[in-house]
Design a protein around this motif. Structure first.
Motif, PDB file in Angstrom:
ATOM      1  N   SER A  77      -9.832   5.796  12.949  1.00  0.00           N
ATOM      2  CA  SER A  77     -10.330   7.066  12.415  1.00  0.00           C
ATOM      3  C   SER A  77     -12.127   6.622  12.838  1.00  0.00           C
ATOM      4  CB  SER A  77      -9.950   7.969  11.700  1.00  0.00           C
ATOM      5  OG  SER A  77      -8.438   8.700  12.201  1.00  0.00           O
ATOM      6  N   MET A  78     -12.333   6.196  11.441  1.00  0.00           N
ATOM      7  CA  MET A  78     -13.596   6.004  11.493  1.00  0.00           C
ATOM      8  C   MET A  78     -14.292   4.413  10.853  1.00  0.00           C
ATOM      9  SD  MET A  78     -16.507   7.837   8.451  1.00  0.00           S
ATOM     10  CE  MET A  78     -15.974   9.381   9.290  1.00  0.00           C
ATOM     11  N   GLN A 127      -5.729  -8.721   7.804  1.00  0.00           N
ATOM     12  CA  GLN A 127      -4.497  -7.844   9.329  1.00  0.00           C
ATOM     13  C   GLN A 127      -4.733  -6.541   8.348  1.00  0.00           C
ATOM     14  OE1 GLN A 127      -0.624  -8.511   8.625  1.00  0.00           O
ATOM     15  NE2 GLN A 127       0.450  -6.634   9.646  1.00  0.00           N
ATOM     16  N   PHE A 128      -5.170  -5.144   8.860  1.00  0.00           N
ATOM     17  CA  PHE A 128      -5.750  -4.284   7.731  1.00  0.00           C
ATOM     18  C   PHE A 128      -4.371  -2.899   8.756  1.00  0.00           C
ATOM     19  CE2 PHE A 128      -9.764  -4.993   9.686  1.00  0.00           C
ATOM     20  CZ  PHE A 128     -10.302  -5.092   9.245  1.00  0.00           C
ATOM     21  N   PRO A 129      -4.200  -2.135   7.141  1.00  0.00           N
ATOM     22  CA  PRO A 129      -3.128  -1.774   7.682  1.00  0.00           C
ATOM     23  C   PRO A 129      -3.252  -0.348   8.537  1.00  0.00           C
ATOM     24  CG  PRO A 129      -4.129  -0.920   5.915  1.00  0.00           C
ATOM     25  CD  PRO A 129      -5.337  -1.898   7.137  1.00  0.00           C
ATOM     26  N   GLU A 130      -1.105  -0.232   9.400  1.00  0.00           N
ATOM     27  CA  GLU A 130      -1.688   0.817   9.983  1.00  0.00           C
ATOM     28  C   GLU A 130      -0.279   1.862   9.821  1.00  0.00           C
ATOM     29  OE1 GLU A 130      -1.546  -0.325  14.658  1.00  0.00           O
ATOM     30  OE2 GLU A 130      -1.910  -2.130  13.973  1.00  0.00           O
ATOM     31  N   ILE A 152       1.091  -1.968  -0.200  1.00  0.00           N
ATOM     32  CA  ILE A 152      -0.065   0.196   0.093  1.00  0.00           C
ATOM     33  C   ILE A 152       0.696   0.645  -0.410  1.00  0.00           C
ATOM     34  CG2 ILE A 152      -1.848   1.088   1.138  1.00  0.00           C
ATOM     35  CD1 ILE A 152      -2.500  -1.602   2.543  1.00  0.00           C
ATOM     36  N   SER A 153       0.597   2.063  -0.844  1.00  0.00           N
ATOM     37  CA  SER A 153       1.157   3.817  -0.960  1.00  0.00           C
ATOM     38  C   SER A 153       0.876   4.553  -0.480  1.00  0.00           C
ATOM     39  CB  SER A 153       1.376   3.483  -2.483  1.00  0.00           C
ATOM     40  OG  SER A 153       2.453   2.979  -3.094  1.00  0.00           O
ATOM     41  N   ILE A 154       0.748   5.369   0.587  1.00  0.00           N
ATOM     42  CA  ILE A 154       0.753   6.639   1.087  1.00  0.00           C
ATOM     43  C   ILE A 154       0.881   7.764   0.715  1.00  0.00           C
ATOM     44  CG2 ILE A 154      -0.886   5.147   2.499  1.00  0.00           C
ATOM     45  CD1 ILE A 154       1.787   6.444   4.492  1.00  0.00           C
ATOM     46  N   ASN A 155       0.394   8.615   0.925  1.00  0.00           N
ATOM     47  CA  ASN A 155       1.058   9.867   0.874  1.00  0.00           C
ATOM     48  C   ASN A 155       0.727  11.205   1.831  1.00  0.00           C
ATOM     49  OD1 ASN A 155       1.242   9.711  -2.475  1.00  0.00           O
ATOM     50  ND2 ASN A 155      -1.294   9.551  -1.755  1.00  0.00           N
ATOM     51  N   LYS A 156       1.742  12.367   1.699  1.00  0.00           N
ATOM     52  CA  LYS A 156       2.296  12.707   3.835  1.00  0.00           C
ATOM     53  C   LYS A 156       1.023  13.718   3.494  1.00  0.00           C
ATOM     54  CE  LYS A 156       4.729  16.433   0.975  1.00  0.00           C
ATOM     55  NZ  LYS A 156       5.594  17.151   1.309  1.00  0.00           N
ATOM     56  N   ASN A 157       0.220  13.875   3.083  1.00  0.00           N
ATOM     57  CA  ASN A 157      -1.251  14.836   2.451  1.00  0.00           C
ATOM     58  C   ASN A 157      -2.560  14.060   2.435  1.00  0.00           C
ATOM     59  OD1 ASN A 157      -0.517  14.527  -0.341  1.00  0.00           O
ATOM     60  ND2 ASN A 157      -0.992  16.833  -0.749  1.00  0.00           N
ATOM     61  N   SER A 215      -5.138   8.528   8.682  1.00  0.00           N
ATOM     62  CA  SER A 215      -6.484   8.273   9.376  1.00  0.00           C
ATOM     63  C   SER A 215      -7.375   7.206   8.511  1.00  0.00           C
ATOM     64  CB  SER A 215      -7.618   8.940   9.032  1.00  0.00           C
ATOM     65  OG  SER A 215      -7.105  10.383  10.181  1.00  0.00           O
ATOM     66  N   LEU A 216      -7.594   5.546   9.220  1.00  0.00           N
ATOM     67  CA  LEU A 216      -7.468   4.713   8.230  1.00  0.00           C
ATOM     68  C   LEU A 216      -9.744   4.431   8.311  1.00  0.00           C
ATOM     69  CD1 LEU A 216      -7.402   2.257   7.034  1.00  0.00           C
ATOM     70  CD2 LEU A 216      -6.858   0.821   9.363  1.00  0.00           C
ATOM     71  N   ILE A 217     -10.135   4.247   7.280  1.00  0.00           N
ATOM     72  CA  ILE A 217     -11.720   4.178   7.628  1.00  0.00           C
ATOM     73  C   ILE A 217     -11.698   3.380   7.042  1.00  0.00           C
ATOM     74  CG2 ILE A 217     -13.575   5.564   6.651  1.00  0.00           C
ATOM     75  CD1 ILE A 217     -12.332   8.009   6.678  1.00  0.00           C
TER      76      ILE A 217
END
Length: 360
Positions: free
Chosen positions: A188-189, A160-163, A136-141, A168-170
């Motif tokens: 977060s939601m 297994q959920f990403p952390e 999984i790729s994420i961005n700082k914003n 904020s994980l929804i």
């Protein structure tokens, strides 16, 4: 008439005990001389129902105090739009992991509202698996990272959920909430349409961090703001009172079963009965999901040909099994083994599958 073996994907089976209790109270709820459907949502009798549903959910899922529990309408489909409307501010990105049709629909709505990004996808492989967290790729914003915890159409589920720190994980948990314990504080939601594991259709549960609500946009229509519903205790407009009453009854039932841990053990046992029938069939039954991504809630499979699929489904229907057709978009067969589906139904389906194979 005997009860059907109900494997519908949703609306789905409800506990028989809950249905009987609702039947007893349907005409005269708590000696009010009215059905719960006739009560004012401002009455003390309904307030007790509303409060009980919230408190039971908090107890069963061990929801921390810094979360709100909201009862909304519009199903997960409304949440697909409401989430980005509230959270996708200018300069922020809605990050979506695609694992099936429902995550695609969520992404489609977000694209209408702001900038989006696909953090991972298993579409090219036919949605047979869940991505590894490392993929999984994420961005700082990123405003949030959105996942669909269980995929009803393809029969896959996150184990297994990403952390990610400061992300904020929804999660859309419409089809597997309460099927197993979860760490709510890692999200977060969480949102879920009720019509699979929580009750009848009509109410959507939203479990959301209070801080996320405080940080939400306020320049959107009033009824679409999470803050509106949090401030009004989900009573800003008339709530789906009967659906919330049934939700409370189902939550009572889960507690009576021994809680979510006990329900999970039973769900594992139920799913194993059917997966074993698939795995021991020498390829006659072919599961769609890869083994390490298999769902406890939706077991998807095909037979060697479309003709055999149709014959299996026709004979299963004649034998009292309901809802085994695969989703219209993918075909095949699907057994949805939600919390309220009794183990006896899964045992009966296993025996039917074995007998059907042996007769071909």
């Amino acid at each position: 008439m005997e009860r059907a073996y109900n494997f519908n994907a949703g609306p789905s089976a409800l506990p028989l005990e809950v249905l009987k209790r609702a039947q007893e109270e349907l005409v005269n709820f708590k000696q009010t001389g009215m059905s719960v459907m006739e009560l004012s949502h401002r009455s003390k009798e309904y307030d007790a129902v509303h409060t009980q549903a919230q408190s039971m959910l908090k107890e069963l899922l061990q929801i921390p105090n810094d979360y709100e529990v909201l009862f909304l309408q519009g199903g997960a489909s409304l949440q697909f739009a409401q989430i980005p409307m509230n959270l996708l501010k200018e300069g922020k990105i809605g990050n979506y992991v695609l694992t099936g049709s429902w995550s695609e629909k969520a992404l489609k709505e977000a694209k209408l509202i702001g900038e989006t990004f696909i953090g991972a996808s298993t579409k090219e492989k036919g949605y047979r698996s869940i991505p590894n967290v490392e993929e999984i790729s994420i961005n700082k914003n990123d405003a949030y990272l959105h996942v669909t915890s269980n995929n009803t159409i393809y029969g896959t589920q996150w184990h297994q959920f990403p952390e990610f720190e400061n992300t904020s994980l929804i999660a859309d948990m419409s089809s597997d909430i309460l099927c197993r314990p979860i760490q709510v504080e890692n999200f977060s939601m969480i949102y879920a349409g009720a019509q699979k594991n929580l009750g009848p259709s009509g109410v959507t549960v939203v479990i959301v961090k209070k801080q996320l609500i405080e940080d939400s946009r306020q320049d959107i229509p009033t009824i679409l703001r999470y803050s509106t519903h949090a401030d009004a205790n989900s009573l800003y407009n008339t709530p789906p009172t009967f659906a919330i009453y049934m939700l409370a009854k189902v939550l009572e039932w889960v507690k009576d079963q021994g809680g979510v841990q006990t329900v999970e053990k039973r769900n594992i046992e139920k799913a194993k009965l059917i997966y074993d029938a698939i795995d021991e069939s020498n390829g006659f039954y072919r599961g769609h999901a890869e083994k390490d991504s298999r769902s406890l809630m939706n077991i998807t499979f095909n037979l060697p040909s479309d003709e055999l699929n149709k014959k299996f489904l026709a004979e299963a229907k004649a034998a009292g099994f309901v809802g085994l057709n695969g989703h219209r978009s993918v075909g095949g067969c699907r057994a949805s083994t939600y919390n309220a589906v009794p183990i006896e139904a899964c045992e009966a389906l296993r025996e039917f599958m074995i007998t059907f194979r042996n007769n071909q």
